[in-house]
Design an enzyme around this catalytic site. Structure first.
Site, PDB file in Angstrom:
ATOM      1  N   SER A 166       0.844  -1.227  -0.097  1.00 48.33           N
ATOM      2  CA  SER A 166      -0.056   0.116  -0.010  1.00 48.33           C
ATOM      3  C   SER A 166       0.934   1.424   0.013  1.00 48.33           C
ATOM      4  O   SER A 166       1.590   1.493   0.996  1.00 48.33           O
ATOM      5  CB  SER A 166      -0.764   0.098   1.108  1.00 48.33           C
ATOM      6  OG  SER A 166      -1.455   1.115   1.463  1.00 48.33           O
ATOM      7  N   HIS A 220      -0.936  -0.988  -4.365  1.00 46.73           N
ATOM      8  CA  HIS A 220      -2.338  -0.717  -3.624  1.00 46.73           C
ATOM      9  C   HIS A 220      -2.426   0.927  -3.577  1.00 46.73           C
ATOM     10  O   HIS A 220      -1.318   1.320  -2.710  1.00 46.73           O
ATOM     11  CB  HIS A 220      -2.571  -1.430  -2.480  1.00 46.73           C
ATOM     12  CG  HIS A 220      -3.834  -1.222  -1.864  1.00 46.73           C
ATOM     13  ND1 HIS A 220      -4.984  -1.934  -2.355  1.00 46.73           N
ATOM     14  CD2 HIS A 220      -4.483  -0.329  -0.986  1.00 46.73           C
ATOM     15  CE1 HIS A 220      -6.133  -1.612  -1.566  1.00 46.73           C
ATOM     16  NE2 HIS A 220      -5.718  -0.713  -0.794  1.00 46.73           N
ATOM     17  N   ASP A 255      -4.296   3.938  -1.894  1.00 46.70           N
ATOM     18  CA  ASP A 255      -5.481   4.222  -0.955  1.00 46.70           C
ATOM     19  C   ASP A 255      -5.887   5.692  -1.009  1.00 46.70           C
ATOM     20  O   ASP A 255      -5.302   6.657  -0.646  1.00 46.70           O
ATOM     21  CB  ASP A 255      -5.096   4.127   0.488  1.00 46.70           C
ATOM     22  CG  ASP A 255      -5.119   2.604   0.813  1.00 46.70           C
ATOM     23  OD1 ASP A 255      -6.226   1.787   0.678  1.00 46.70           O
ATOM     24  OD2 ASP A 255      -3.766   2.237   1.450  1.00 46.70           O
ATOM     25  N   MET A 297      -8.528   8.470  -0.079  1.00 45.50           N
ATOM     26  CA  MET A 297      -9.327   9.072   1.018  1.00 45.50           C
ATOM     27  C   MET A 297      -9.550  10.720   0.760  1.00 45.50           C
ATOM     28  O   MET A 297      -8.592  11.369   0.594  1.00 45.50           O
ATOM     29  CB  MET A 297      -8.546   8.535   2.600  1.00 45.50           C
ATOM     30  CG  MET A 297      -7.832   7.213   2.585  1.00 45.50           C
ATOM     31  SD  MET A 297      -7.280   7.118   4.449  1.00 45.50           S
ATOM     32  CE  MET A 297      -6.476   5.549   4.215  1.00 45.50           C
ATOM     33  N   HIS A 335      -8.136   1.851  -4.438  1.00 43.23           N
ATOM     34  CA  HIS A 335      -9.177   1.619  -3.281  1.00 43.23           C
ATOM     35  C   HIS A 335      -9.653   3.120  -2.899  1.00 43.23           C
ATOM     36  O   HIS A 335      -9.141   3.915  -2.381  1.00 43.23           O
ATOM     37  CB  HIS A 335      -8.587   0.877  -2.106  1.00 43.23           C
ATOM     38  CG  HIS A 335      -9.327   0.899  -0.947  1.00 43.23           C
ATOM     39  ND1 HIS A 335      -8.815   0.435   0.360  1.00 43.23           N
ATOM     40  CD2 HIS A 335     -10.779   0.876  -0.617  1.00 43.23           C
ATOM     41  CE1 HIS A 335      -9.656   0.223   1.319  1.00 43.23           C
ATOM     42  NE2 HIS A 335     -10.794   0.735   0.646  1.00 43.23           N
ATOM     43  N   MET A 343     -11.972   5.386  -0.736  1.00 44.89           N
ATOM     44  CA  MET A 343     -12.564   5.653   0.307  1.00 44.89           C
ATOM     45  C   MET A 343     -13.019   6.936   0.148  1.00 44.89           C
ATOM     46  O   MET A 343     -12.371   7.836   0.961  1.00 44.89           O
ATOM     47  CB  MET A 343     -11.611   5.481   1.439  1.00 44.89           C
ATOM     48  CG  MET A 343     -11.366   3.846   1.631  1.00 44.89           C
ATOM     49  SD  MET A 343      -9.833   3.555   2.696  1.00 44.89           S
ATOM     50  CE  MET A 343      -8.569   3.684   1.452  1.00 44.89           C
ATOM     51  N   MET A 374     -12.030  -5.210   4.522  1.00 46.95           N
ATOM     52  CA  MET A 374     -11.314  -4.377   5.461  1.00 46.95           C
ATOM     53  C   MET A 374     -11.122  -5.175   6.904  1.00 46.95           C
ATOM     54  O   MET A 374     -12.071  -5.581   7.528  1.00 46.95           O
ATOM     55  CB  MET A 374     -11.866  -3.250   5.725  1.00 46.95           C
ATOM     56  CG  MET A 374     -12.173  -2.312   4.538  1.00 46.95           C
ATOM     57  SD  MET A 374     -10.484  -1.865   3.626  1.00 46.95           S
ATOM     58  CE  MET A 374      -9.513  -1.011   4.946  1.00 46.95           C
ATOM     59  N   GLY A 400      -8.952   4.397   7.257  1.00 49.35           N
ATOM     60  CA  GLY A 400      -8.625   5.750   7.632  1.00 49.35           C
ATOM     61  C   GLY A 400      -7.114   5.693   7.882  1.00 49.35           C
ATOM     62  O   GLY A 400      -6.704   7.053   7.379  1.00 49.35           O
ATOM     63  N   GLY A 457      -1.113   1.267   9.630  1.00 48.52           N
ATOM     64  CA  GLY A 457      -0.531   0.973  10.994  1.00 48.52           C
ATOM     65  C   GLY A 457      -1.373   0.463  11.876  1.00 48.52           C
ATOM     66  O   GLY A 457      -1.089   0.636  13.044  1.00 48.52           O
ATOM     67  N   ASP A 468      -7.169  -6.053   3.618  1.00 47.78           N
ATOM     68  CA  ASP A 468      -6.586  -4.875   3.880  1.00 47.78           C
ATOM     69  C   ASP A 468      -6.739  -4.431   5.111  1.00 47.78           C
ATOM     70  O   ASP A 468      -7.755  -4.026   5.647  1.00 47.78           O
ATOM     71  CB  ASP A 468      -7.287  -3.681   2.727  1.00 47.78           C
ATOM     72  CG  ASP A 468      -6.480  -2.541   2.931  1.00 47.78           C
ATOM     73  OD1 ASP A 468      -5.436  -2.312   3.339  1.00 47.78           O
ATOM     74  OD2 ASP A 468      -7.094  -1.601   1.903  1.00 47.78           O
ATOM     75  N   GLY A 469      -5.530  -4.239   5.960  1.00 47.54           N
ATOM     76  CA  GLY A 469      -5.496  -3.763   7.158  1.00 47.54           C
ATOM     77  C   GLY A 469      -4.748  -4.594   8.026  1.00 47.54           C
ATOM     78  O   GLY A 469      -5.288  -5.771   8.331  1.00 47.54           O
ATOM     79  N   GLY A 470      -3.698  -4.111   8.720  1.00 43.33           N
ATOM     80  CA  GLY A 470      -2.857  -4.930   9.605  1.00 43.33           C
ATOM     81  C   GLY A 470      -2.255  -6.353   9.165  1.00 43.33           C
ATOM     82  O   GLY A 470      -2.048  -7.175   9.742  1.00 43.33           O
ATOM     83  N   GLY A 478       0.808  -2.102   4.178  1.00 47.23           N
ATOM     84  CA  GLY A 478       1.291  -0.822   4.289  1.00 47.23           C
ATOM     85  C   GLY A 478       2.489  -0.704   5.155  1.00 47.23           C
ATOM     86  O   GLY A 478       3.489  -0.793   4.620  1.00 47.23           O
TER      87      GLY A 478
HETATM   88  C1  DX5 Z   1      -6.533   1.206   5.556  1.00 45.35           C
HETATM   89  C2  DX5 Z   1      -5.951   1.369   4.216  1.00 45.35           C
HETATM   90  C3  DX5 Z   1      -5.132   0.516   4.205  1.00 45.35           C
HETATM   91  C4  DX5 Z   1      -3.755   0.735   4.823  1.00 45.35           C
HETATM   92  C5  DX5 Z   1      -3.150  -0.581   5.068  1.00 45.35           C
HETATM   93  O1  DX5 Z   1      -7.324   2.627   5.892  1.00 45.35           O
HETATM   94  O2  DX5 Z   1      -7.066   1.158   3.503  1.00 45.35           O
HETATM   95  O3  DX5 Z   1      -4.694   0.152   2.911  1.00 45.35           O
HETATM   96  O4  DX5 Z   1      -2.851   1.496   4.063  1.00 45.35           O
HETATM   97  O5  DX5 Z   1      -2.095  -0.348   5.973  1.00 45.35           O
HETATM   98  P1  DX5 Z   1      -1.375  -1.371   7.075  1.00 45.35           P
HETATM   99  O6  DX5 Z   1      -1.070  -2.341   6.283  1.00 45.35           O
HETATM  100  O7  DX5 Z   1      -0.421  -0.577   7.717  1.00 45.35           O
HETATM  101  O8  DX5 Z   1      -2.590  -1.538   7.912  1.00 45.35           O
HETATM  102 ZN    ZN Z   2      -6.886  -0.270   0.998  1.00 42.69          ZN
END
Ligand code: DX5
Ligand code: ZN
Length: 229
Positions: free
Chosen positions: A9, A34, A36, A38, A67, A69, A138, A143, A146, A176-178, A198
């Site tokens: 990401s 990827h 993001d 936002m 992606h 958002m 998700m 948002g 990390g 996606d996420g963590g 990410g």
């Molecule tokens: C979350 C994003 C993710 C994010 C992932 O809001 O959509 O793509 O950047 O980051 P990590 O892998 O650090 O959770």
């Molecule tokens: Zn994402």
């Protein structure tokens, strides 16, 4: 082993070295980039827009996995397709007419993805599931990079994997996420086959190439026990 893809990401990268960060991902064997997007409205943060996607497009031939958002994504589809997105993923929470949105993404020549927030049930996808190329689960509240992976999302991935199998759908099932060395194998086992990362990719102390390699090793090793190569 079933095929899987890794999608770093890019918002977690060092933007002053964007092209280098992308080419390091590419040489390390990442599959997609990827992005993001936002808008500070659907989610509290503002990140990047179509000009940034265009810059990524110039830096790589890897598929760009965008992606969105954002509120009212329908108004933005064309501009992101023109900027060079390969996949465009929208949130069910933002689309009053999902079928129409999916159709529009495909007409623009992109793969159509659909995603949902952790609190939105998998049943929200039912209407469009047979039509999409990608489903994104998700595993954090969107948002920020990390955040910590929500283990409750394992069951949601299993549920969606069962639905896709029942439809004989070949759509990618992305998480996606963590995502880390420890959590990727859990989601792979649940049925996911694309992993967005990410922090775990870009904040690796030895740089993103090593970050990508560690994440790839998570599946080659079976990922557990919890050791870092
Ligand atoms: C979350 C994003 C993710 C994010 C992932 O809001 O959509 O793509 O950047 O980051 P990590 O892998 O650090 O959770
Ligand atoms: Zn994402």
């Amino acid at each position: 082993m079933r095929p899987y893809l890794l999608a770093p990401s890019i918002i977690a990268s060092d933007f002053t070295r964007l092209a280098d960060e992308i080419s390091a991902c590419e040489s390390a064997g990442a599959d997609w980039i990827h992005v993001d997007v936002m808008d500070g409205h659907f989610v509290p943060t503002i990140t990047v827009g179509p000009l940034f996607v265009e810059a990524c497009r110039r830096a790589t031939k890897l598929p760009l996995d965008v992606h969105l958002m954002v509120s009212n994504p329908d108004q933005q589809l064309e501009v992101f397709a023109k900027a060079g997105a390969d996949n465009i993923t929208v949130h069910v929470e933002t689309c009053p007419n999902l079928l129409q949105t999916i159709e529009k993404i495909k007409l623009l020549g992109c793969k159509a993805g659909i995603t949902l927030n952790p609190l939105t049930p998998a049943s929200a996808l039912d209407e469009v599931l047979p039509l999409v190329n990608l489903v994104l689960v998700m595993s954090v509240t969107p948002g920020y990079s990390g955040q910590t992976f929500m283990p409750e999302m394992i069951g949601k991935v299993e549920e969606i994997r069962n639905k896709l199998n029942a439809l004989r759908s070949l759509a990618w099932l992305e998480v996606d996420g963590g995502m880390t060395y420890e959590t990727i194998p859990l989601m792979y086992k649940a049925g996911a086959n694309v992993f967005v990362a990410g922090n775990a990719a870009f904040k690796h102390p030895m740089g993103v190439a090593q970050g990508v390699k560690v994440l790839q090793a998570s599946l080659q090793d079976g990922g557990l026990p919890l050791k870092q190569p």
